[in-house]
Design a protein around this motif. Structure first.
Motif, mmCIF file in Angstrom:
data_model
loop_
_atom_site.group_PDB
_atom_site.id
_atom_site.type_symbol
_atom_site.label_atom_id
_atom_site.label_comp_id
_atom_site.label_asym_id
_atom_site.label_seq_id
_atom_site.Cartn_x
_atom_site.Cartn_y
_atom_site.Cartn_z
ATOM 1 N N TYR A 87 -36.414 -25.328 16.194
ATOM 2 C CA TYR A 87 -36.581 -24.639 17.493
ATOM 3 C C TYR A 87 -37.792 -23.713 17.564
ATOM 4 O O TYR A 87 -38.473 -23.382 18.299
ATOM 5 C CB TYR A 87 -35.322 -24.580 18.124
ATOM 6 N N THR A 91 -40.964 -23.678 19.767
ATOM 7 C CA THR A 91 -41.247 -22.999 20.912
ATOM 8 C C THR A 91 -42.431 -22.031 20.975
ATOM 9 O O THR A 91 -42.966 -21.870 21.805
ATOM 10 C CB THR A 91 -39.880 -22.107 21.356
ATOM 11 N N SER A 94 -45.481 -23.954 21.467
ATOM 12 C CA SER A 94 -45.631 -24.575 22.604
ATOM 13 C C SER A 94 -46.260 -23.472 23.396
ATOM 14 O O SER A 94 -47.141 -23.741 24.499
ATOM 15 C CB SER A 94 -44.416 -24.886 23.380
ATOM 16 N N ARG A 234 -45.011 -20.074 30.599
ATOM 17 C CA ARG A 234 -43.381 -20.641 30.720
ATOM 18 C C ARG A 234 -42.854 -20.842 29.478
ATOM 19 O O ARG A 234 -41.612 -20.574 29.496
ATOM 20 C CB ARG A 234 -43.661 -21.839 31.617
ATOM 21 N N SER A 235 -43.624 -20.859 28.743
ATOM 22 C CA SER A 235 -43.136 -21.561 27.122
ATOM 23 C C SER A 235 -42.396 -20.186 26.480
ATOM 24 O O SER A 235 -41.491 -20.429 25.777
ATOM 25 C CB SER A 235 -44.348 -22.237 26.220
ATOM 26 N N ARG A 237 -40.560 -18.057 28.072
ATOM 27 C CA ARG A 237 -39.106 -17.882 28.168
ATOM 28 C C ARG A 237 -38.033 -18.543 27.245
ATOM 29 O O ARG A 237 -37.095 -17.861 26.923
ATOM 30 C CB ARG A 237 -38.748 -18.678 29.686
ATOM 31 N N HIS A 238 -38.512 -19.626 26.550
ATOM 32 C CA HIS A 238 -37.665 -20.179 25.631
ATOM 33 C C HIS A 238 -37.802 -19.515 24.215
ATOM 34 O O HIS A 238 -36.873 -19.421 23.548
ATOM 35 C CB HIS A 238 -38.308 -21.716 25.407
ATOM 36 N N VAL A 239 -39.257 -18.859 23.875
ATOM 37 C CA VAL A 239 -39.024 -18.039 22.858
ATOM 38 C C VAL A 239 -38.304 -16.682 22.668
ATOM 39 O O VAL A 239 -37.436 -16.310 21.846
ATOM 40 C CB VAL A 239 -40.692 -17.662 22.625
ATOM 41 N N GLU A 240 -38.374 -16.201 23.944
ATOM 42 C CA GLU A 240 -37.590 -15.095 24.196
ATOM 43 C C GLU A 240 -36.083 -15.236 24.390
ATOM 44 O O GLU A 240 -35.226 -14.471 23.720
ATOM 45 C CB GLU A 240 -38.090 -14.190 25.638
ATOM 46 N N ARG A 241 -35.678 -16.517 24.797
ATOM 47 C CA ARG A 241 -34.221 -16.734 24.658
ATOM 48 C C ARG A 241 -33.949 -16.683 23.246
ATOM 49 O O ARG A 241 -32.660 -16.471 22.928
ATOM 50 C CB ARG A 241 -34.065 -18.152 25.201
ATOM 51 N N GLU A 242 -34.737 -17.344 22.327
ATOM 52 C CA GLU A 242 -34.206 -17.681 20.879
ATOM 53 C C GLU A 242 -34.150 -16.168 20.373
ATOM 54 O O GLU A 242 -33.357 -16.047 19.589
ATOM 55 C CB GLU A 242 -35.394 -18.377 20.106
ATOM 56 N N GLN A 245 -30.939 -14.446 20.897
ATOM 57 C CA GLN A 245 -29.653 -15.075 20.462
ATOM 58 C C GLN A 245 -29.462 -14.470 19.060
ATOM 59 O O GLN A 245 -29.929 -13.933 18.464
ATOM 60 C CB GLN A 245 -29.791 -16.502 19.954
#
Length: 245
Positions: A87, A91, A94, A234-235, A237-242, A245
């Motif tokens: 993941y 990301t 992406s 937009r992609s 946001r998923h990197v920063e979410r990772e 965590q």
């Protein structure tokens, strides 16, 4: 009917009608191309699986009135295979594809350096040699440099003084105390050194950096990139979410 051949990285796809797909590719010689792949969404398609994002493909196309038509596609290297099961790498990859798409605005305008940067970035990301966000930040900085937006990192962006005190996106990078605008960030010296290392490809320094400096670097690089693009990635946001965590 004008036929031509080129190789490139598939950046994105979207559906057209019931069975076709529009494929956006950053190619080696032609630049960014949008082509119609007819019938690729049918299970009997000969090359639908070869036209997925992250894939390095060799294409034959013929020029159309509004969109070119892809008539042949052969896989050179499926970079996505090394990324989809991881993941953080997926990301990051992406975000690379989206950035390449945004930085190559015009269609069929040669962008060889951006193409080579993207190929190198995906290859490095897939190899697993370096932490994914470091690879992504290095790609961001270098692609910005190729586009003419390289941040000043070693002397003041405004007066060229060697003594730097802050990082100001609107000023174009690091600034001295006299040129520092209101609201400028004051990153650690190690963070600025990491940014320099990533821009220059000094992986020994980058890999030895501490997590807090990597996080600070990522925040500055992402903000600088999106300010110059005038749109969010937009992609990311998923990197920063990772990262959170």
């Amino acid at each position: 009917m004008s036929l031509y051949r080129d190789d490139g990285i598939v950046l994105r796809t979207h559906k057209l009608g019931e069975a076709d797909r529009i494929v956006t590719v950053l190619t080696r010689r032609t630049g960014k191309v949008r082509g119609v792949a007819k019938g690729v969404r049918r299970t009997t398609s000969r090359f639908g699986a070869r036209l997925e994002p992250f894939t390095h493909v060799d294409l034959q196309l013929h020029t159309g009135r509004t969109l070119d038509v892809i008539t042949q596609a052969e896989t050179i290297r499926p970079y996505g295979e090394a990324l989809v099961a991881d993941y953080p790498r997926y990301t990051a990859g992406s975000a690379m594809l989206e950035t390449a798409d945004r930085l190559t605005l015009g269609e069929k305008e040669p962008a060889l350096r951006q193409f080579l940067l993207l190929v190198g970035g995906l290859r490095t990301l897939g190899s697993g040699e370096h932490e994914p966000r470091l690879v992504l930040d290095a790609y961001f900085l270098r692609s910005l440099a190729v586009a003419g937006y390289a941040p000043a990192l070693e002397s003041c962006a405004r007066c060229k003084a060697p003594s730097v005190r802050a990082f100001a996106i609107v000023a174009g990078g690091v600034v001295c105390g006299g040129c520092r605008p209101a609201g400028a960030a004051v990153p650690a010296g190690e963070t600025l050194a990491l940014m320099v290392a990533l821009l220059k490809g000094d992986w020994l320094t980058a890999d030895a950096s501490e997590g807090r400096h990597r996080a600070e670097c990522s925040g500055l690089v992402a903000a600088y990139l999106q300010w110059h693009l005038e749109h969010g990635i937009r992609s990311l946001r998923h990197v920063e979410r990772e990262l959170a965590q």
